[in-house]
Motif scaffolding. Structure first.
Motif, PDB file in Angstrom:
ATOM      1  N   GLU A  85       0.831  -1.200   0.000  1.00  0.00           N
ATOM      2  CA  GLU A  85       0.000   0.000   0.000  1.00  0.00           C
ATOM      3  C   GLU A  85       0.871   1.258   0.000  1.00  0.00           C
ATOM      4  OE1 GLU A  85      -3.286   1.504   3.082  1.00  0.00           O
ATOM      5  OE2 GLU A  85      -3.725  -0.466   2.219  1.00  0.00           O
ATOM      6  N   HIS A  86       1.894   1.277   0.849  1.00  0.00           N
ATOM      7  CA  HIS A  86       2.798   2.436   0.894  1.00  0.00           C
ATOM      8  C   HIS A  86       3.493   2.642  -0.455  1.00  0.00           C
ATOM      9  CE1 HIS A  86       1.952   3.021   4.990  1.00  0.00           C
ATOM     10  NE2 HIS A  86       2.816   2.165   5.523  1.00  0.00           N
ATOM     11  N   ARG A  87       3.886   1.524  -1.075  1.00  0.00           N
ATOM     12  CA  ARG A  87       4.579   1.610  -2.366  1.00  0.00           C
ATOM     13  C   ARG A  87       3.669   2.223  -3.432  1.00  0.00           C
ATOM     14  NH1 ARG A  87       5.660  -3.411  -5.880  1.00  0.00           N
ATOM     15  NH2 ARG A  87       6.838  -2.593  -7.630  1.00  0.00           N
ATOM     16  N   VAL A  88       2.409   1.807  -3.442  1.00  0.00           N
ATOM     17  CA  VAL A  88       1.474   2.353  -4.424  1.00  0.00           C
ATOM     18  C   VAL A  88       1.292   3.851  -4.200  1.00  0.00           C
ATOM     19  CG1 VAL A  88      -0.939   2.384  -5.152  1.00  0.00           C
ATOM     20  CG2 VAL A  88       0.258   0.206  -4.900  1.00  0.00           C
ATOM     21  N   PHE A  89       1.068   4.264  -2.957  1.00  0.00           N
ATOM     22  CA  PHE A  89       0.868   5.690  -2.700  1.00  0.00           C
ATOM     23  C   PHE A  89       2.111   6.497  -3.071  1.00  0.00           C
ATOM     24  CE2 PHE A  89      -2.756   4.716   0.293  1.00  0.00           C
ATOM     25  CZ  PHE A  89      -3.692   5.458  -0.412  1.00  0.00           C
ATOM     26  N   GLY A  90       3.289   5.914  -2.825  1.00  0.00           N
ATOM     27  CA  GLY A  90       4.509   6.602  -3.232  1.00  0.00           C
ATOM     28  C   GLY A  90       4.587   6.788  -4.735  1.00  0.00           C
ATOM     29  N   ASN A  91       4.201   5.744  -5.473  1.00  0.00           N
ATOM     30  CA  ASN A  91       4.244   5.823  -6.936  1.00  0.00           C
ATOM     31  C   ASN A  91       3.142   6.725  -7.490  1.00  0.00           C
ATOM     32  OD1 ASN A  91       6.458   4.168  -6.963  1.00  0.00           O
ATOM     33  ND2 ASN A  91       5.331   2.310  -7.438  1.00  0.00           N
ATOM     34  N   VAL A  92       1.986   6.730  -6.825  1.00  0.00           N
ATOM     35  CA  VAL A  92       0.929   7.663  -7.239  1.00  0.00           C
ATOM     36  C   VAL A  92       1.406   9.096  -7.034  1.00  0.00           C
ATOM     37  CG1 VAL A  92      -1.399   8.513  -6.741  1.00  0.00           C
ATOM     38  CG2 VAL A  92      -0.977   6.060  -6.819  1.00  0.00           C
ATOM     39  N   GLY A  93       2.095   9.340  -5.916  1.00  0.00           N
ATOM     40  CA  GLY A  93       2.631  10.676  -5.674  1.00  0.00           C
ATOM     41  C   GLY A  93       3.608  11.103  -6.752  1.00  0.00           C
ATOM     42  N   ALA A  94       4.449  10.163  -7.190  1.00  0.00           N
ATOM     43  CA  ALA A  94       5.433  10.488  -8.233  1.00  0.00           C
ATOM     44  C   ALA A  94       4.773  10.812  -9.563  1.00  0.00           C
ATOM     45  CB  ALA A  94       6.404   9.321  -8.389  1.00  0.00           C
ATOM     46  N   LEU A  95       3.565  10.305  -9.782  1.00  0.00           N
ATOM     47  CA  LEU A  95       2.878  10.561 -11.050  1.00  0.00           C
ATOM     48  C   LEU A  95       2.466  12.025 -11.207  1.00  0.00           C
ATOM     49  CD1 LEU A  95       0.631   7.394 -11.441  1.00  0.00           C
ATOM     50  CD2 LEU A  95       2.636   8.002 -12.795  1.00  0.00           C
ATOM     51  N   SER A  96       2.467  12.782 -10.107  1.00  0.00           N
ATOM     52  CA  SER A  96       2.142  14.206 -10.232  1.00  0.00           C
ATOM     53  C   SER A  96       3.127  14.900 -11.160  1.00  0.00           C
ATOM     54  CB  SER A  96       2.144  14.870  -8.857  1.00  0.00           C
ATOM     55  OG  SER A  96       3.452  14.841  -8.283  1.00  0.00           O
ATOM     56  N   HIS A  97       4.381  14.414 -11.173  1.00  0.00           N
ATOM     57  CA  HIS A  97       5.400  15.034 -12.024  1.00  0.00           C
ATOM     58  C   HIS A  97       5.178  14.688 -13.496  1.00  0.00           C
ATOM     59  CE1 HIS A  97       7.347  16.036  -8.283  1.00  0.00           C
ATOM     60  NE2 HIS A  97       7.432  14.751  -7.946  1.00  0.00           N
ATOM     61  N   THR A  98       4.835  13.417 -13.782  1.00  0.00           N
ATOM     62  CA  THR A  98       4.586  13.059 -15.190  1.00  0.00           C
ATOM     63  C   THR A  98       3.322  13.752 -15.688  1.00  0.00           C
ATOM     64  OG1 THR A  98       3.282  11.063 -14.690  1.00  0.00           O
ATOM     65  CG2 THR A  98       5.660  10.814 -14.825  1.00  0.00           C
ATOM     66  N   LYS A  99       2.326  13.896 -14.811  1.00  0.00           N
ATOM     67  CA  LYS A  99       1.091  14.590 -15.216  1.00  0.00           C
ATOM     68  C   LYS A  99       1.378  16.068 -15.510  1.00  0.00           C
ATOM     69  CE  LYS A  99      -3.698  14.517 -14.949  1.00  0.00           C
ATOM     70  NZ  LYS A  99      -4.715  13.468 -15.154  1.00  0.00           N
ATOM     71  N   ARG A 100       2.307  16.653 -14.740  1.00  0.00           N
ATOM     72  CA  ARG A 100       2.664  18.053 -14.976  1.00  0.00           C
ATOM     73  C   ARG A 100       3.349  18.196 -16.338  1.00  0.00           C
ATOM     74  NH1 ARG A 100       5.707  18.716 -10.770  1.00  0.00           N
ATOM     75  NH2 ARG A 100       3.905  18.907  -9.397  1.00  0.00           N
ATOM     76  N   ARG A 101       4.185  17.203 -16.682  1.00  0.00           N
ATOM     77  CA  ARG A 101       4.876  17.254 -17.979  1.00  0.00           C
ATOM     78  C   ARG A 101       3.953  16.882 -19.130  1.00  0.00           C
ATOM     79  NH1 ARG A 101       9.047  15.206 -14.583  1.00  0.00           N
ATOM     80  NH2 ARG A 101       8.535  13.032 -15.067  1.00  0.00           N
ATOM     81  N   HIS A 102       2.932  16.074 -18.826  1.00  0.00           N
ATOM     82  CA  HIS A 102       1.997  15.622 -19.865  1.00  0.00           C
ATOM     83  C   HIS A 102       0.580  15.833 -19.345  1.00  0.00           C
ATOM     84  CE1 HIS A 102       5.550  13.673 -21.571  1.00  0.00           C
ATOM     85  NE2 HIS A 102       5.750  13.122 -20.388  1.00  0.00           N
ATOM     86  N   PRO A 103       0.060  17.046 -19.407  1.00  0.00           N
ATOM     87  CA  PRO A 103      -1.225  17.381 -18.775  1.00  0.00           C
ATOM     88  C   PRO A 103      -2.393  16.513 -19.247  1.00  0.00           C
ATOM     89  CG  PRO A 103      -0.061  19.363 -19.471  1.00  0.00           C
ATOM     90  CD  PRO A 103       0.686  18.213 -20.061  1.00  0.00           C
TER      91      PRO A 103
END
Length: 468
Positions: A85-103
């Motif tokens: 569960e912690h790993r998933v939330f960590g990876n979901v958090g990291a996706l904020s950066h890819t979403k910023r680069r690819h809106p």
């Protein structure tokens, strides 16, 4: 008897029509659209992801192995342990950066975590860039949910507690041309006190035998050589169908399908395993001489607290019965260290069971409390330091036993399926019992059965050469 719920085939045809609508929408946009499917957890999740890829391919998506640049990221999550569960939330958090680069990137989260209310609430409040969330019971409805997101622009959360059902006809994109997963049932009725699965995947529901046999027959005709039957407890297969069949019967029917393939299965619950299963395994030449039979604890007292419905003595009697019927069986298991209320004496019983059974391999876990399970609220006096010390001791001893068991292969010749090539240039293969083998051979061997002479062994693998 509770009737097995099923999805009307017309509903699946409707989902496929939604896929075509999504494809038409994507075709209006420039460039090939690509999706990244990130799978966590068990083989059942792997099988689910193959169906999600099937839908995505129908929508017109190609696939990538990274979230960077993907037009759609789909995370198929696992809730079985806190670490996952912690790993998933960590990876979901990291996706904020890819979403910023690819809106325009769509971020979707599904699987067991999505069915937990506290997870859905956290995603809704703290991760506003997650577009779609749905639980495993609504996997069949993925196209409809995604189309809703695409056409309304609003976030979609389909996390209600709906009963699971069996859905046939979902397209599949498999990750391998050699090894295939085949789900024979879904859900679980056992309610072990530490386990979240019955709450997030629902009650047991078996697929109709003709649908399973048709899928395996198709795989055999396509040249698949390693077919694994999946269920939370495969030994319960058929109990909800009202037919005079069981899992052993299913093994016998699959064994009769023409083709040179091996049948594996997982997982078996000890309370439902026995002579009928062992006899079928011994009689069916395509069934692998391997069994994953989780014992979880060597203490009958702890097993009772876990609601496992068998005792230490009953489990050991099963192992004796199994080995009398199939002497060459490769036996693996799961064990939990530090279950709430486990004493040092209980742990010593686990260690003595390992010594007595001598497993080929163990999947070892420190107890991880899951919100909403009975074990979450049990008193737990043993210090974490003692639990960790016990865990390391168990791990060390099992590694020694695994090494000893592997060394017994040296000098033997085993029929192995060569299934790939490692980064070191060596080919990888599996024995019928599922043991990993490394060997130096022509890459043209990949995808074939070969006789391999075992020359060396380590704790985790065997090393060999072609015997021809």
């Amino acid at each position: 008897m509770r009737q097995t719920p099923t999805i009307d085939p017309a509903e699946i045809r409707r989902q496929l029509a939604f896929c075509d609508q999504i494809r038409a929408l994507l075709d209006q946009r420039p460039g090939q659209k690509v999706a990244f499917v990130d799978t966590y957890g068990c083989q059942q999740n792997e099988a689910d992801s193959e169906r999600l890829r099937g839908y995505l391919a129908r929508m017109g998506y190609a696939f990538t192995d990274t979230e960077e640049g993907a037009d759609l990221v789909l995370m198929n999550t696992c809730a079985i342990r806190e670490h996952a569960e912690h790993r998933v939330f960590g990876n979901v958090g990291a996706l904020s950066h890819t979403k910023r680069r690819h809106p325009g990137q769509l971020i979707c989260l599904c699987g067991c975590m999505a069915r937990q209310d506290h997870v859905a609430q956290r995603l809704r409040q703290s991760f506003p860039y997650v577009d779609l969330v749905f639980g495993p019971q609504l996997l069949w409805q993925f196209p409809q949910l995604l189309l809703e997101k695409l056409t309304t622009g609003k976030r979609v959360f389909a996390t209600d507690d709906v009963p699971g059902a069996v859905a046939e006809g979902i397209p599949v994109v498999r990750q391998s041309t050699l090894k295939a997963w085949v789900s024979i049932m879904y859900g679980c009725n056992n309610f072990c006190t530490y386990c979240i699965v019955p709450y997030v995947r629902g009650r047991e529901r078996s697929r109709q035998p003709e649908d399973i046999l048709a899928e395996v027959r198709q795989l055999a005709q396509a040249g698949y050589k390693d077919i694994t039957l999946l269920g939370q407890n495969v030994n319960s297969y058929g109990k909800d169908l009202g037919l005079a069949i069981d899992f052993a019967w299913l093994l016998e029917q699959i064994n009769a399908i023409p083709g040179d393939f091996l049948i594996r299965f997982m997982t078996s619950h000890p309370k439902d395993a026995g002579a009928r299963l062992f006899d079928a395994m011994a009689a069916c030449e395509k069934v692998a001489p391997a069994l994953h039979l989780p014992f979880q604890s060597g203490s009958s007292r702890v097993l009772r607290a876990m609601n496992r419905k068998y005792t230490r003595e009953g489990y050991l009697a099963l192992v004796d019965q199994l080995r009398a019927r199939i002497p060459e069986i490769v036996l693996t298991s799961d064990v939990i260290v530090g279950f709430p209320g486990e004493t040092q004496e209980d742990f010593e019983e686990t260690m003595s069971l390992i010594e007595q059974v001598r497993y080929d391999a163990l999947f070892t876990f420190l107890f991880s409390p899951r919100r909403g399970t009975p074990a979450e609220k049990l008193p737990d006096p043993m210090p974490k330091e003692q639990k960790s010390a016990n865990f390391q001791r168990l791990l060390q001893r099992q590694n020694e036993i695994s090494g000893e068991k592997h060394r017994q292969y040296i000098g033997k010749t085993c029929r192995c399926l060569v299934n790939g090539q490692g980064s070191d240039g060596l080919l990888t293969a599996r024995t019928a019992g599922g043991r990993l083998v490394h060997l130096a051979a022509d890459p043209g061997c990949v995808g074939t059965w070969r006789q391999v002479r075992i020359t060396e062994a380590s704790t985790w693998a065997l090393f060999g050469e072609l015997a021809e």
